[in-house]
Design an enzyme around this catalytic site. Structure first.
Site, short mmCIF file in Angstrom:
data_model
loop_
_atom_site.label_atom_id
_atom_site.label_comp_id
_atom_site.label_asym_id
_atom_site.label_seq_id
_atom_site.Cartn_x
_atom_site.Cartn_y
_atom_site.Cartn_z
N LYS A 140 -5.89 67.32 0.31
CA LYS A 140 -7.29 67.11 -0.08
C LYS A 140 -8.00 68.46 -0.19
CE LYS A 140 -9.76 63.65 1.52
NZ LYS A 140 -10.43 62.73 2.48
N ILE A 141 -8.57 68.69 -1.37
CA ILE A 141 -9.32 69.92 -1.65
C ILE A 141 -10.70 69.54 -2.15
CG2 ILE A 141 -9.42 72.00 -3.08
CD1 ILE A 141 -6.38 71.96 -3.19
#
Length: 372
Positions: A140-141
């Site tokens: 997750k970015i």
């Protein structure tokens, strides 16, 4: 008896659970949700891990081992969270295999303190990818300005990405462009596109929370527009998804085996108790989407959700009219979404800091006990 979750799945929505804990894994609860509640994926965030680690004794053995090794708090955090995510990846692996890699995915977030540092985010994503070492992992970015090139670079390296904290349609367009860029470079690098995937997490309920707060300050007839912005915003995001993934640029990528980046509806529990607790699920049904829910929302949909088929396509004009009406009332859409992005990063940073403090206390306690 009808099963609304089965109907939701049949309508093309992948149901993911927005939660993880060692208790859930060790008791077989996650496996049961996959078996009985049509769950086909898992999302996590620092707040979720904080509640899990603080609220369970099942982490103590690993914490003691980490204390003996003398690791610092950042390495301990990485080890604790990666352990749970790796385990969850193994639990969801049959779904991953059965869906040819479409579902059965588990997400782990990069340190949110790096949200405005592109190179550090890339380095952290690589470290987590190698550490968890599972093909059904998502990194997750956050979709900050600095996160966009990190998203493209990770995809270019064959790292599957869950883009998080998307609030505006404009930023979502930029996220899709970053996805296209990353996939194009992944093809050039010779990566296996059958393993490369991405979702774009578009946050829903927080939009209503912020807009409704502003509408209450205006008062009067403005109040009739409460609880309408979030669904309208998400529906217009899906319109963008349809438009962008019909372009020649995408068609060229698809012809080479690339898979579309699916929209994922996040923040789908209602914050206003006066609203139906299934609102952000039943009003956002369309094929090719993901809806990640806390267990309370999942159970609410199972218990009394009414799935009416596609509730996104065919509603674009109404959605645009809603946002236009809000603008006429003085609601600054860009300011709303900028505020939500900033606060979203700050909330995850705060959760990470609290989690780090709790783990630090646990490590120190374990070291003291060992020294007795």
């Amino acid at each position: 008896m009808t099963d609304p979750l089965a109907e939701l799945s049949a309508a093309g929505v992948s149901i993911w659970i927005d939660d993880i804990s060692r208790d859930r894994l060790q008791t077989g609860n996650l496996a049961a949700l996959i078996r009985d509640r049509h769950v086909v994926g898992v999302t996590t965030n620092p707040t979720i891990f904080g509640k899990a680690i603080e609220g369970s004794a099942r982490y103590q053995d690993q914490l003691r081992d980490l204390a003996v090794r003398g690791v610092d708090v950042n390495e301990a955090l990485r080890a604790l969270t990666a352990y749970d995510v790796r385990w969850a990846c193994d639990v969801t692996r049959p779904v991953f295999d059965a869906t040819d890699g479409v579902d059965g995915r588990v997400s782990i977030e990069v340190d949110p303190r790096l949200a405005h540092d592109t190179e550090a985010t890339i380095a952290e994503a690589r470290a987590l990818w190698w550490l968890v070492d599972r093909p059904n992992l998502f990194i997750k970015i956050p979709a900050t300005v600095e996160g966009l090139p990190a998203i493209a670079q990770c995809l270019a390296e064959g790292i599957s990405v869950n883009v998080t904290l998307i609030f505006s349609v404009k930023r979502y367009e930029q996220v899709i462009d970053a996805f296209f860029d990353g996939v194009e470079r992944a093809i050039e690098a010779g990566h296996d596109l059958s393993r490369l995937a991405s979702v774009a997490s578009f946050f829903v309920s927080r939009v209503d929370t912020e807009v409704d707060k502003r509408l209450e300050k205006i008062g009067g007839e403005a109040l009739q527009w409460k609880a309408k912005a979030a669904v309208a915003n998400a529906r217009l995001a899906y319109r963008t998804y349809e438009e962008k993934f019909a372009t020649p640029r995408w068609q060229a990528l698809a012809a080479k085996g690339a898979r579309p980046q699916r929209p994922l509806w996040a923040s789908t529990s209602t914050k206003d108790p006066s609203l139906p607790d299934t609102l952000y699920v039943t009003e956002l049904v369309a094929p090719g989407t993901v809806n990640t829910m806390p267990e309370s929302t999942l159970q609410a949909v199972y218990d009394h959700g009414v799935i009416r088929g596609d509730t996104i396509r065919g509603y674009y004009a109404d959605a645009q009219a809603t946002l236009d009406a809000l603008a006429t009332l003085g609601i600054d859409y860009d300011d709303v979404t900028d505020t939500l992005e900033r606060e979203g990063v700050e909330k995850f940073e705060a959760s990470w800091t609290e989690l780090a403090a709790a783990v630090t206390r646990s490590l120190e306690r374990a070291r003291r006990e060992r020294g007795r």
